[in-house]
Design an enzyme around this catalytic site. Structure first.
Site, PDB file in Angstrom:
ATOM      1  NE  ARG A  40      -1.882   2.000   3.430  1.00 51.83           N
ATOM      2  CZ  ARG A  40      -1.761   1.986   4.755  1.00 51.83           C
ATOM      3  NH1 ARG A  40      -2.380   1.067   5.479  1.00 51.83           N
ATOM      4  NH2 ARG A  40      -1.022   2.885   5.380  1.00 51.83           N
ATOM      5  CG  HIS A  78      -6.473   2.554   5.883  1.00 58.27           C
ATOM      6  ND1 HIS A  78      -6.597   1.270   5.403  1.00 58.27           N
ATOM      7  CD2 HIS A  78      -7.689   2.888   6.372  1.00 58.27           C
ATOM      8  CE1 HIS A  78      -7.839   0.853   5.606  1.00 58.27           C
ATOM      9  NE2 HIS A  78      -8.519   1.812   6.185  1.00 58.27           N
ATOM     10  CE1 TYR A  81       0.633   2.851   8.899  1.00 54.65           C
ATOM     11  CE2 TYR A  81      -0.662   4.511  10.051  1.00 54.65           C
ATOM     12  CZ  TYR A  81      -0.442   3.727   8.932  1.00 54.65           C
ATOM     13  OH  TYR A  81      -1.278   3.832   7.853  1.00 54.65           O
TER      14      TYR A  81
HETATM   15  C1  LIG Z   1     -15.227  -5.524  10.875  1.00 53.97           C
HETATM   16  C2  LIG Z   1     -14.407  -4.290  10.664  1.00 53.97           C
HETATM   17  N1  LIG Z   1     -13.554  -3.902  11.627  1.00 53.97           N
HETATM   18  C3  LIG Z   1     -12.816  -2.788  11.475  1.00 53.97           C
HETATM   19  C4  LIG Z   1     -12.899  -2.052  10.340  1.00 53.97           C
HETATM   20  C5  LIG Z   1     -12.079  -0.780  10.186  1.00 53.97           C
HETATM   21  N2  LIG Z   1     -11.073  -0.991   9.151  1.00 53.97           N
HETATM   22  C6  LIG Z   1     -11.276  -0.537   7.899  1.00 53.97           C
HETATM   23  S1  LIG Z   1     -10.051  -0.999   6.877  1.00 53.97           S
HETATM   24  C7  LIG Z   1      -9.211  -1.776   8.103  1.00 53.97           C
HETATM   25  C8  LIG Z   1      -7.923  -2.472   7.784  1.00 53.97           C
HETATM   26  C9  LIG Z   1      -8.086  -3.488   6.716  1.00 53.97           C
HETATM   27  O1  LIG Z   1      -6.867  -4.063   6.399  1.00 53.97           O
HETATM   28  P1  LIG Z   1      -6.716  -5.112   5.214  1.00 53.97           P
HETATM   29  O2  LIG Z   1      -7.701  -6.205   5.369  1.00 53.97           O
HETATM   30  O3  LIG Z   1      -5.287  -5.492   5.166  1.00 53.97           O
HETATM   31  O4  LIG Z   1      -7.128  -4.299   3.920  1.00 53.97           O
HETATM   32  P2  LIG Z   1      -6.453  -2.972   3.320  1.00 53.97           P
HETATM   33  O5  LIG Z   1      -7.174  -1.813   3.942  1.00 53.97           O
HETATM   34  O6  LIG Z   1      -5.013  -2.989   3.642  1.00 53.97           O
HETATM   35  O7  LIG Z   1      -6.735  -3.020   1.865  1.00 53.97           O
HETATM   36  C10 LIG Z   1      -9.892  -1.654   9.308  1.00 53.97           C
HETATM   37  C11 LIG Z   1      -9.423  -2.178  10.592  1.00 53.97           C
HETATM   38  C12 LIG Z   1     -13.805  -2.487   9.359  1.00 53.97           C
HETATM   39  N3  LIG Z   1     -13.969  -1.814   8.210  1.00 53.97           N
HETATM   40  N4  LIG Z   1     -14.526  -3.605   9.535  1.00 53.97           N
END
Ligand SMILES: Cc1ncc(C[n+]2csc(CCOP(=O)(O)OP(=O)(O)O)c2C)c(N)n1
Ligand SMILES: [Mg+2]
Lengths: 381, 327
Positions: free
Chosen positions: A273, A277, A286
């Site tokens: 990435r 985010h 971080y």
């Molecule tokens: C059930 C849930 N918990 C928390 C979140 C908040 N949240 C949004 S994106 C994210 C991180 C996701 O990481 P990843 O699965 O690696 O996907 P990326 O964003 O890196 O594409 C979090 C914790 C959420 N959307 N859904």
């Protein structure tokens, strides 16, 4: 006051030999083709050019969206910067009849499925929650609740089985997208089990971009993610997620296996990435910029360009034409976003239920009366 | 007295609780280095270490389930659920395990766990980031449910929640995280109003307006506006949604004869329904008008561009006050 640190779980205290992961790659960061015996990929120069075009266009769409957010035109944007190859490679591996279940970051897949990027802007502007017809492009709505869509994808694949649309010439398959962080969710692990015991025609496409907001991969796993698949009973593999050719080849093969009735495959697209985010995140809190710098050398677009600039492949006018097209799309979506009307307030009462609903109807009437009590004679608020 | 934002006041309260009791732990997504997406846990991992401030894997059921295990082992976990809409993957652990295990054990097991939830809308967010799920937990016996309306309460109530031996769902009004008030960091929490008591923020004689969380400020603004029209509104911040401080509520309604309940959550089967029933039963002969409710509609939380039409605002509160006077 620190708690005793002895024996804390966060340091590894057993030495399981974890096999070194193999990374499937067909195009090096320098633009060298490196054929792989298991993933033969015969593409014409024109096909590689068209992959290049998609990569550039989706990066431009992303870039415009970030700019629109900065100007206050979007509420938020989740950038795909750095993940273009994983998305375009896998997206282009799909046949129109296959079905895709995306997260909120799959703008490159959306593009490959033919969804107008303006639809994505509607969601991130806060005009609707997607609002496209998933059947139109066989591209489901974005799912924000982490991991939930992997179960929907699995159930859809089970439906394909029941329709007898597996095994024949025109077999169908499903692809489920999710991130490295999502692999920790119960839903994702349950989807692996369902898919496995049902031998469902599905490809689990995990974009391991190394981060889940501020949580690095080590917070989610101690084994390479693709190795988890084996424990669930289906093959897993790791592909260079910044290599569009490799992503295309491995996804094609996995989808074909699914369509033929060989069941699920998990693909871990190893990528990064490159941006925050989302536009509200500040990654300097971080992670180190050195990490970003090292990934810049593996840029998914630059390597295709390096390949194409070889004599006899693509000329300057090709690159210029792609850039001009990107400018055009950029201008089009910018204008569409800036002139996008807000929804009618009363539209919030639409589609709560499929059948008529007395409670919603009554509240809509109340709200209409309340809103119109603020109207002036000429109808303005 | 120090002027602090709600986010900072909660941070100071958490810090105090961690200093006072080495068994207090913080766990959640992005609570460590990042300090939480709303910075409520900012700097705590740096000062208390990764054993006490844990960035967990991305799984809410895991966060609450392992917090239960840690509590069984004598710890006092404070879990952060990143946004209201993401509490549901933990629903089983909260409703079937956390709420019931002490009961099941005949009182032997105590689960002093706090689950912090930024809740409510008004921040222009995408889906699942603006919800008000508090009433699911009010409906579940075995859980305390509280919500703070301002920084001073945030600072005290988070500490009270942590020292409670009951599981506490702690709802933080996310659109008020950057509101500031004076906070008494030196004064002990012992002197603070207990977390299960409501607080009368404005006394009035004509109508009682009950609210909590993000609606506290809205209702205070409504009271000020009504005053200029010669109407005297009594505003009560409920603070505790379960149990309700019915003593304070009933005394006020018996005095004013009118009651309006305001929350962002949908009106249908919301906390206002419970309050309306109880007030009607206990204050029937004092009422000049039925108890009225102001809240979200019976729709999912709508897209950000029209959320202002969904959320109760000053005008909707005053409209209900007018209706209460029209009887
Ligand atoms: C059930 C849930 N918990 C928390 C979140 C908040 N949240 C949004 S994106 C994210 C991180 C996701 O990481 P990843 O699965 O690696 O996907 P990326 O964003 O890196 O594409 C979090 C914790 C959420 N959307 N859904
Ligand atoms: Mg990730």
């Amino acid at each position: 006051m620190a708690v005793k640190a002895a024996g804390r779980a966060s340091s590894r205290n057993h030495d399981n030999p974890i096999p070194k992961p193999e990374l499937i790659q067909l195009l090096t960061p320098e633009g060298e083709l490196t054929p792989h015996p298991d993933y033969p990929l015969e593409l014409s120069v024109d096909e590689i050019k068209s992959l290049y075009r998609d990569l550039v266009l989706v990066r431009r769409i992303d870039f415009e969206a970030i700019a629109l957010q900065r100007k206050g035109e979007l509420g938020i944007w989740a950038s795909l910067l750095g993940q273009e190859a994983a998305q375009v490679g896998s997206g282009r591996a799909l046949e129109p009849r296959d079905m895709a279940f995306p997260t909120y970051r799959e703008h490159g897949v959306a593009w490959c499925r033919g969804l107008d990027p303006v639809k994505l802007l509607e969601l991130f502007r806060g005009v609707n929650f997607g609002g496209w017809d998933p059947r139109e492009h066989n591209f489901h709505l974005y799912t924000i609740v982490i991991g939930a869509q992997t179960l929907h994808a699995t159930g859809y694949a089970m439906g394909i089985q029941r329709d007898g649309a597996v095994g024949g010439e025109d077999g169908e398959a499903v692809i489920a997208y999710f991130g490295d962080g999502a692999t920790s969710q119960g839903d994702v692990n349950e989807s692996f089990i369902w898919a496995s015991v049902n031998n469902a025609p599905i490809v689990f496409f995990c974009q391991n971009n190394q981060w889940a907001i501020s949580a690095p991969l080590e917070k989610q796993t101690r084994v390479p993610l693709y190795q988890r698949a084996q424990g669930f009973g289906f093959p897993g593999l790791r592909v260079d997620g910044n290599d569009v050719l490799a992503c295309l080849a491995v996804t094609r093969k996995a989808l074909q296996a699914a369509r033929e009735g060989q069941g699920p495959t998990m693909i871990e697209a190893y990528t990064y990435r490159m941006g925050a985010h989302t536009t509200t995140d500040d990654p300097t809190r971080y992670r180190l910029s050195a990490e970003l710098e090292s990934w810049k050398l593996k840029d998914p677009i630059e390597r295709v360009r390096q390949y194409l600039i070889r004599p006899g492949l693509a000329k300057e006018d090709f690159f210029a034409a792609v850039n001009a097209e990107a400018d055009e799309i950029g201008a089009r979506i910018r204008q569409a976003c800036e002139t996008m009307p807000d929804p009618e307030p009363l539209s919030m009462f639409d589609h709560v239920y499929a059948e008529p609903n007395a409670l919603v109807a009554a509240e809509r009437e109340q709200a209409a009366a309340y809103i119109s009590s603020f109207m002036t004679e000429d109808g303005a608020r | 007295m120090t002027v602090l934002t709600l986010s900072r006041a909660l941070n100071e309260g958490l810090r105090k609780a961690m200093e006072n009791d080495p068994k207090v732990l913080i766990m959640g997504e992005d609570v460590g280095k990042l300090g939480g997406v709303f910075r409520v846990t900012d700097g705590l991992q740096k000062d208390f270490g990764e054993d006490r401030v844990m960035d967990t894997p991305l799984a809410e059921s895991g966060i609450v389930g392992t917090a239960i295990g840690l509590a069984l082992r004598g710890y006092r976990p404070v879990c952060e659920i990143q946004f209201d809409g993401f509490i549901f993957p933990a629903f089983d652990q909260i409703v079937s395990q956390l709420a019931k295990m002490p009961y099941r054990s005949g009182g032997v097991v105590k689960l002093p766990i706090v689950i912090r939830v930024p809740f409510g809308g008004g921040i222009g967010a995408v889906e699942h980031h603006s919800e008000s799920p508090e009433v699911f937990f009010v409906h579940t016996s075995g859980l305390r449910v509280i919500s703070c309306g301002d920084p001073a309460d945030g600072y005290a109530m988070i500490q009270q929640a942590i020292s409670s031996d009951d599981p506490v769902l702690f709802f933080e009004p996310k659109r008020r995280y950057w509101d500031k008030t004076e906070v008494d960091l030196a004064g002990g929490v012992a002197a603070a109003l207990p977390m299960d008591r409501a607080r009368t923020l404005a006394s009035g004689t004509d109508v009682t307006v009950l609210c909590y969380g993000p609606m506290v400020r809205t209702c205070m603004e409504a009271a000020a506006a009504a005053e200029s029209e010669g109407r005297s509104i009594e505003v009560i911040d409920l603070r505790s949604l379960s149990p309700l401080d019915t003593e304070t509520i009933f005394a006020s309604v018996r005095k004013t004869g009118r009651c309006v309940v305001v929350h962002e959550a949908p009106v249908t089967a919301g906390l206002g329904a419970e309050i309306a029933a109880r007030v009607t039963q206990e204050c029937f002969y004092h009422l000049e008008a039925p108890v009225l409710r102001v809240g979200g509609y019976s729709t999912p939380y709508p897209p950000a561009r029209i959320e202002e039409h969904y959320l109760p605002d000053l005008d909707r509160v005053l409209d209900a006050v007018d209706r209460a006077f029209a009887y």
